[in-house]
Write a protein that holds these residues in place. Structure first.
Motif, short mmCIF file in Angstrom:
data_model
loop_
_atom_site.label_atom_id
_atom_site.label_comp_id
_atom_site.label_asym_id
_atom_site.label_seq_id
_atom_site.Cartn_x
_atom_site.Cartn_y
_atom_site.Cartn_z
N ASN A 229 0.80 -1.23 0.00
CA ASN A 229 0.00 0.00 0.00
C ASN A 229 0.83 1.28 0.00
O ASN A 229 0.29 2.37 0.17
CB ASN A 229 -0.96 0.03 1.20
N SER A 230 2.14 1.17 -0.20
CA SER A 230 2.96 2.38 -0.33
C SER A 230 3.30 2.58 -1.80
O SER A 230 3.23 1.65 -2.59
CB SER A 230 4.24 2.26 0.50
N ARG A 231 3.66 3.80 -2.18
CA ARG A 231 3.94 4.13 -3.56
C ARG A 231 5.39 4.56 -3.72
O ARG A 231 5.97 5.18 -2.82
CB ARG A 231 3.01 5.27 -4.04
N LEU A 232 5.97 4.21 -4.87
CA LEU A 232 7.35 4.60 -5.15
C LEU A 232 7.45 6.10 -5.35
O LEU A 232 6.62 6.70 -6.05
CB LEU A 232 7.86 3.89 -6.41
N LEU A 233 8.46 6.70 -4.77
CA LEU A 233 8.72 8.12 -4.98
C LEU A 233 9.35 8.31 -6.36
O LEU A 233 10.00 7.41 -6.88
CB LEU A 233 9.66 8.65 -3.90
N PRO A 234 9.19 9.50 -6.96
CA PRO A 234 9.83 9.76 -8.26
C PRO A 234 11.33 9.49 -8.25
O PRO A 234 11.88 8.95 -9.21
CB PRO A 234 9.53 11.24 -8.50
#
Length: 372
Positions: A229-234
């Motif tokens: 449920n976490s998203r990769l940072l740019p």
């Protein structure tokens, strides 16, 4: 680097203006700075013999960038009074990189434009996955897949036969959903043309999906350990993409070194140096072109005809091939043209020069061949 976007530059014969413009400086005097840059570029083209209409077209295109907030720069290619193609750069070009010649001077793009592989990120858990498209200028949702089996999901302590049997069912559920996620991911890749697959989630789920991907996609996939449920940072995506591009070039260099070994008939699947490269280009045998942009052979003069596969070391050779017209050109630009029109990728070796060492092709240019 895939260079199909350069195809418009090879649709018409004739001299070309190539200008790499630094846009990295910003400030209150940006208007004056862009005007001065436009004047300098046009002046250099005139000094090299460019026609006035093309000089004016390039001048106006550069001047029109006076309010541009691009962080690095832009490459412009023009002929017959028209700017045919503009390419954003991934790093600022050196000053004075302006060229007028028979062919557009595109080799600097290999390093200055960089590769921007479109990445398809899959956020995976045991029940399914969310897909997301990412690039330097893109971040958008690309779909979702839910596994058809949602129970059982969690292991029990294997203390007796029934619990071990239940645990086996959990394993089967995971593997079943992994197959469905891999199938949906492959379909999404085919639809979007993504160059890189990033599998994000717990190690076990990512590994299961990776193993279930079609064989031709496994080398394009990397696993990025990340919480559910976490998203990769740019920044994380950029690091993964940069590492992927670097590893791919190193892998191509390994293939090239292995391919230089001759078979029993003294034929190799790789060549280096201008004469063998010209021969391979004429026979449409270039599978991949490897270039060190500052290599000594890149600036060698060769002769070209109207068709991309008509090139030779000497002008007389083109006459022997039945070509009525011949023009001098840089060896790198002539070979890149031949590669582009036959869909052969071109790689710069500059980013991996320290790691390749003595494996760099003689003269700075080499190629893997489609056949020996």
């Amino acid at each position: 680097m895939e260079l199909a976007f350069l195809s418009p530059l090879y649709e018409h014969p004739g001299s070309w203006a190539s200008a790499y413009v630094d846009l990295s400086q910003h400030g209150e005097d940006m208007h004056s700075l862009r005007r001065l840059t436009a004047d300098a570029v046009a002046r250099q083209l005139r000094e090299q013999g460019a026609d006035e209409a093309t000089c004016r077209a390039v001048h106006d295109a550069v001047a029109s960038l006076e309010r541009s907030a691009e962080p690095f720069g832009r490459a412009l290619f023009a002929r017959d009074g028209e700017v045919v193609l503009q390419v954003p750069l991934a790093q600022a070009p050196p000053r004075g990189l302006v060229h007028w010649g028979t062919l557009p001077h595109v080799t600097p793009l290999l390093d200055l434009a960089g590769e921007d592989p479109v990445s398809l990120v899959a956020y995976i858990d045991r029940t399914g996955a969310d897909f997301e498209l990412r690039s330097a200028v893109l971040c958008e949702e690309a779909g979702h897949v839910t596994g058809s089996r949602q129970w059982p999901m969690h292991r029990a302590k294997a203390s007796d036969w029934s619990e071990r049997h239940f645990q086996l069912k959990v394993e089967e559920t995971w593997e079943h959903n992994a197959r469905e996620i891999a199938g949906a991911l492959a379909a999404c890749q085919a639809e979007t043309g993504a160059d890189l697959l990033i599998l994000c989630g717990q190690e076990r789920e990512c590994r299961s999906v990776h193993e279930q991907l079609p064989a031709q996609l496994r080398d394009r996939a990397v696993e990025a350990a990340h919480g559910v449920n976490s998203r990769l940072l740019p920044r994380e995506v950029e690091e993964i993409r940069t590492r992927h591009v670097r590893e791919r070039i190193l892998a191509e260099m390994d293939r090239y070194r292995s391919a230089r070994t001759s078979d029993e008939e003294r034929r190799a699947a790789a060549v280096e140096g201008v004469p063998p490269l010209i021969e391979a280009a004429r026979e449409h045998r270039l599978a991949e072109l490897l270039i060190l942009p500052d290599g000594p052979d890149t600036r060698r003069e060769v002769w070209i005809g109207e068709d991309p596969d008509l090139l030779a070391e000497r002008r007389g050779e083109l006459s022997d091939l039945g070509e009525r017209h011949a023009w001098p050109a840089r060896a790198d630009d002539a070979l890149v043209r031949a590669a582009v029109v036959t869909d052969a990728p071109v790689y710069s070796l500059a980013p991996v020069l320290e790691e390749t060492g003595e494996g760099v092709p003689a003269g700075g240019m080499g190629a893997l061949l489609r056949w020996r």
